[in-house]
Design a protein around this motif. Structure first.
Motif, PDB file in Angstrom:
ATOM      1  N   GLY A 140      72.890 -87.955 -26.059  1.00  0.00           N
ATOM      2  CA  GLY A 140      73.753 -87.780 -27.226  1.00  0.00           C
ATOM      3  C   GLY A 140      73.050 -87.031 -28.352  1.00  0.00           C
ATOM      4  N   VAL A 141      71.843 -86.542 -28.096  1.00  0.00           N
ATOM      5  CA  VAL A 141      71.097 -85.790 -29.119  1.00  0.00           C
ATOM      6  C   VAL A 141      71.109 -84.315 -28.725  1.00  0.00           C
ATOM      7  N   GLU A 142      71.565 -83.480 -29.648  1.00  0.00           N
ATOM      8  CA  GLU A 142      71.645 -82.057 -29.312  1.00  0.00           C
ATOM      9  C   GLU A 142      70.257 -81.422 -29.206  1.00  0.00           C
ATOM     10  N   LEU A 143      69.991 -80.754 -28.110  1.00  0.00           N
ATOM     11  CA  LEU A 143      68.692 -80.079 -27.927  1.00  0.00           C
ATOM     12  C   LEU A 143      68.957 -78.576 -27.947  1.00  0.00           C
ATOM     13  N   LYS A 144      68.899 -78.003 -29.137  1.00  0.00           N
ATOM     14  CA  LYS A 144      69.209 -76.580 -29.283  1.00  0.00           C
ATOM     15  C   LYS A 144      68.187 -75.911 -30.181  1.00  0.00           C
ATOM     16  N   TYR A 145      68.178 -74.593 -30.087  1.00  0.00           N
ATOM     17  CA  TYR A 145      67.286 -73.792 -30.924  1.00  0.00           C
ATOM     18  C   TYR A 145      68.152 -73.011 -31.918  1.00  0.00           C
ATOM     19  N   PHE A 146      67.755 -73.047 -33.178  1.00  0.00           N
ATOM     20  CA  PHE A 146      68.509 -72.276 -34.165  1.00  0.00           C
ATOM     21  C   PHE A 146      67.906 -70.886 -34.271  1.00  0.00           C
ATOM     22  N   ASP A 147      68.727 -69.878 -33.957  1.00  0.00           N
ATOM     23  CA  ASP A 147      68.237 -68.498 -34.017  1.00  0.00           C
ATOM     24  C   ASP A 147      68.553 -67.919 -35.397  1.00  0.00           C
ATOM     25  N   PRO A 148      67.510 -67.721 -36.237  1.00  0.00           N
ATOM     26  CA  PRO A 148      67.769 -67.297 -37.619  1.00  0.00           C
ATOM     27  C   PRO A 148      68.348 -65.881 -37.696  1.00  0.00           C
ATOM     28  N   TYR A 149      68.137 -65.080 -36.638  1.00  0.00           N
ATOM     29  CA  TYR A 149      68.611 -63.687 -36.699  1.00  0.00           C
ATOM     30  C   TYR A 149      70.117 -63.589 -36.481  1.00  0.00           C
ATOM     31  N   THR A 150      70.629 -64.456 -35.607  1.00  0.00           N
ATOM     32  CA  THR A 150      72.077 -64.403 -35.354  1.00  0.00           C
ATOM     33  C   THR A 150      72.800 -65.587 -35.991  1.00  0.00           C
ATOM     34  N   ASN A 151      72.008 -66.456 -36.637  1.00  0.00           N
ATOM     35  CA  ASN A 151      72.597 -67.630 -37.274  1.00  0.00           C
ATOM     36  C   ASN A 151      73.370 -68.512 -36.306  1.00  0.00           C
ATOM     37  N   THR A 152      72.869 -68.617 -35.086  1.00  0.00           N
ATOM     38  CA  THR A 152      73.582 -69.459 -34.108  1.00  0.00           C
ATOM     39  C   THR A 152      72.624 -70.470 -33.483  1.00  0.00           C
ATOM     40  N   HIS A 153      73.211 -71.549 -33.004  1.00  0.00           N
ATOM     41  CA  HIS A 153      72.437 -72.529 -32.234  1.00  0.00           C
ATOM     42  C   HIS A 153      72.609 -72.212 -30.760  1.00  0.00           C
ATOM     43  N   ILE A 154      71.502 -72.063 -30.058  1.00  0.00           N
ATOM     44  CA  ILE A 154      71.634 -71.762 -28.631  1.00  0.00           C
ATOM     45  C   ILE A 154      70.821 -72.745 -27.783  1.00  0.00           C
ATOM     46  N   THR A 155      71.267 -72.907 -26.537  1.00  0.00           N
ATOM     47  CA  THR A 155      70.461 -73.682 -25.583  1.00  0.00           C
ATOM     48  C   THR A 155      69.642 -72.680 -24.785  1.00  0.00           C
ATOM     49  N   PRO A 156      68.323 -72.685 -24.983  1.00  0.00           N
ATOM     50  CA  PRO A 156      67.507 -71.698 -24.259  1.00  0.00           C
ATOM     51  C   PRO A 156      67.531 -71.929 -22.747  1.00  0.00           C
ATOM     52  N   TYR A 157      67.284 -70.875 -21.997  1.00  0.00           N
ATOM     53  CA  TYR A 157      66.977 -70.990 -20.574  1.00  0.00           C
ATOM     54  C   TYR A 157      65.473 -71.248 -20.465  1.00  0.00           C
ATOM     55  N   VAL A 158      65.055 -71.674 -19.282  1.00  0.00           N
ATOM     56  CA  VAL A 158      63.636 -72.010 -19.181  1.00  0.00           C
ATOM     57  C   VAL A 158      63.033 -71.549 -17.847  1.00  0.00           C
ATOM     58  N   ILE A 159      61.809 -71.052 -17.950  1.00  0.00           N
ATOM     59  CA  ILE A 159      61.027 -70.707 -16.752  1.00  0.00           C
ATOM     60  C   ILE A 159      59.905 -71.729 -16.641  1.00  0.00           C
ATOM     61  N   GLU A 160      59.725 -72.250 -15.434  1.00  0.00           N
ATOM     62  CA  GLU A 160      58.760 -73.337 -15.259  1.00  0.00           C
ATOM     63  C   GLU A 160      57.701 -73.012 -14.199  1.00  0.00           C
ATOM     64  N   PRO A 161      56.495 -72.619 -14.622  1.00  0.00           N
ATOM     65  CA  PRO A 161      55.387 -72.588 -13.669  1.00  0.00           C
ATOM     66  C   PRO A 161      54.816 -74.001 -13.536  1.00  0.00           C
ATOM     67  N   SER A 162      54.572 -74.431 -12.307  1.00  0.00           N
ATOM     68  CA  SER A 162      54.097 -75.799 -12.085  1.00  0.00           C
ATOM     69  C   SER A 162      53.071 -75.804 -10.963  1.00  0.00           C
ATOM     70  N   CYS A 163      51.897 -76.336 -11.275  1.00  0.00           N
ATOM     71  CA  CYS A 163      50.792 -76.222 -10.314  1.00  0.00           C
ATOM     72  C   CYS A 163      50.074 -77.559 -10.165  1.00  0.00           C
ATOM     73  N   GLY A 164      49.809 -77.962  -8.944  1.00  0.00           N
ATOM     74  CA  GLY A 164      49.075 -79.198  -8.690  1.00  0.00           C
ATOM     75  C   GLY A 164      47.574 -78.961  -8.833  1.00  0.00           C
ATOM     76  N   VAL A 165      46.909 -79.836  -9.579  1.00  0.00           N
ATOM     77  CA  VAL A 165      45.477 -79.627  -9.848  1.00  0.00           C
ATOM     78  C   VAL A 165      44.643 -79.818  -8.575  1.00  0.00           C
ATOM     79  N   GLU A 166      44.929 -80.901  -7.825  1.00  0.00           N
ATOM     80  CA  GLU A 166      44.108 -81.183  -6.635  1.00  0.00           C
ATOM     81  C   GLU A 166      44.324 -80.117  -5.568  1.00  0.00           C
ATOM     82  N   ARG A 167      45.567 -79.680  -5.444  1.00  0.00           N
ATOM     83  CA  ARG A 167      45.872 -78.646  -4.448  1.00  0.00           C
ATOM     84  C   ARG A 167      45.132 -77.352  -4.788  1.00  0.00           C
TER      85      ARG A 167
END
Ligand code: GAP
Length: 458
Positions: free
Chosen positions: A302-329
């Motif tokens: 119920g909590v909005e997770l958005k980024y406010f873009d000051p250039y366009t004055n809009t709230h957006i939900t960003p997309y995300v890229i996730e690199p994920s690496c196992g330390v032991e591997r």
């Protein structure tokens, strides 16, 4: 490169990795990291942090709790979807992953994982049990990989919690905290290193797949529509990172996931695979997770997770890229890739050719005679000079030839030998280079500067 058995033996003999709970007969697939293993692991994590966080303006660090509100796992989809397809052999009662059985039979990398399809394929391909040879499996069941436990003293449904199966969700649920406290500009990323837990059905290959492991993860938030460009740049960034850790390019490859294989949250994923002695295996993944996680956590909390873009004055939900690496591997891949056997003067020499910044011990201090007080005193003096700056090991427990071999086997780039010439003539020591085995004499007074020029810690 060598085989798994030789590497496991070296890892134990030299204090990199021990079997977990060994004196009690062990606990299967748990491993403890000894003095050199913990140093190597910490160095890998430090180099990751240095490259991906400290030296970048667009990256922020986090260390979130392992135990999280169980609603997190409802929202992320782990409670519903984080499962492996499990079958039991009715004859010998051994348990297997159905997709593993099919992959082995068909010599294919990845098999789609829907239970119905797997049941059909197991029958049609007449798959037999690797343990007893029978061809009589139970129906495929979905087995959730999350470890469950209870918070507090009452062991009931209301107190059920889970050990996190990935560090990523800790990042998503802290999105607002980081945006509000650090004021990042999109695109920006949040990195986290920490333990994750999965009740794997078929752990194995030493520290390659275990039930408790560490992940180094990044969630890199971008404007929707730009995700492909960042996806590619993160692949490059990690290929560079992996090769900087001593892994050769020929032993790495990028494998794009097919549509059927993509996780529920991803519209594109690539694995970076390493050519392990048993074949190509996933070293790390890079996933384009869209806005799935932020939207789901907004919806469930119920909590909005958005980024406010000051250039366009809009709230957006960003997309995300996730690199994920196992330390032991990653540690395992590095050990394989840096392992060399050579013949020197009719004797076998084993060398771990770690890049200098990765070697657990940078300088070994080797007094030529442990019963000669002048030599011992000088060796201790040198230890005091070097050890505040670099990881140093003092060793007087064998002949000089043996000591060199031991240091080669743990990847120490420099050995300093203190001999009679040091104490009787000119206050110089020999410095032996691990790779060339060349020796040069250096004045004790110049030794620290010599190493400062040779050893970079990043
Ligand atoms: N947040 C995304 C995620 O966790 P994953 O592909 O399931 O993705 C990422 O895991 C990396 O974590 C893997 O590429 C591998 O390096 C490591 N990893 C996953 N499961 C592991 C296990 N059981 N043992 C050791 N490392 C594991």
């Amino acid at each position: 490169m060598t085989d798994l058995k030789t590497l496991v033996s070296l890892a134990k003999r030299r204090g990199f990795v021990f079997q977990g709970s060994e004196i009690y007969g062990g606990l299967s697939n748990t491993w403890d990291f000894g003095p050199l293993g913990v140093s190597l692991k910490n160095t890998i994590k430090n180099l990751f942090w240095h490259k991906m966080v400290t030296t970048r303006q667009d990256m922020f660090g986090l260390d979130s709790a392992i135990l999280m509100n169980p609603r997190v796992w409802e929202a992320s989809g782990h409670l519903g979807n984080f499962t492996d397809p499990l079958v039991d052999c009715k004859n010998c009662k051994e348990r297997f992953r159905a997709d593993d059985l099919l992959e082995q039979k068909l010599q294919k990398d990845k098999i789609p994982a829907e239970a119905e399809l797997l049941n059909k394929m197991l029958k049609e391909m007449n798959i037999t049990c690797p343990s007893c040879g029978a061809s009589d499996f139970t129906e495929v069941r979905r087995f959730n990989l999350m470890f469950k436990t209870f918070a507090g003293v009452v062991e009931d449904k209301a107190n059920e919690i889970y050990l996190r199966p990935e560090t990523a969700q800790g990042i998503f649920v802290n999105f607002n905290n980081i945006v509000n406290s650090s004021r990042p500009k999109l695109p920006f990323g949040i990195a986290q290193i920490g333990k994750s837990f999965r009740n794997e059905i078929t752990p194995g290959n030493f520290i390659f797949r275990t039930r408790e492991f560490e992940q180094m993860e990044i969630e890199y938030f971008v404007f929707p529509g730009t995700e492909n460009q960042y996806f590619d740049s993160w692949i490059n960034e990690f290929m560079n990172f992996l090769t900087s850790l001593g892994i050769s390019k020929e032993n790495l490859r990028i494998r794009e996931h097919s549509k059927e294989e993509l996780s529920h949250y991803s519209n594109r994923t690539c694995d970076i695979e390493y050519n392990f002695p048993w074949g190509w295996g996933e070293l790390m993944g890079i996933a384009s997770r869209t806005d799935y996680d932020l939207k789901r956590h907004s919806e469930y909390s119920g909590v909005e997770l958005k980024y406010f873009d000051p250039y366009t004055n809009t709230h957006i939900t960003p997309y995300v890229i996730e690199p994920s690496c196992g330390v032991e591997r990653l540690l395992l891949a590095i050990m394989f890739d840096c392992y060399y056997e050579e013949t020197v003067k009719d004797e076998k020499r084993v060398v771990l050719r770690f890049p200098i910044n990765l070697s657990p011990i940078k300088v070994a201090i080797l007094p030529l005679k442990k019963n000669e007080p002048r030599i011992v005193e000088k060796a201790k003096e040198i230890f005091k000079i070097i050890s505040p700056y670099f990881a140093v090991q003092y060793d007087d427990t064998g002949s000089i030839g043996k000591l060199y071999r031991r240091q080669d086997e743990i990847g120490t780039p420099f050995c300093v030998t203190i001999d009679f010439q040091t104490v009787e003539q000119d206050d110089t020591v020999t410095v032996r280079d691990r790779d060339s085995m060349q020796q040069e004499r250096i004045k004790v007074g110049e030794l620290l500067n010599y190493f400062k020029n040779k050893i970079n810690l990043f």
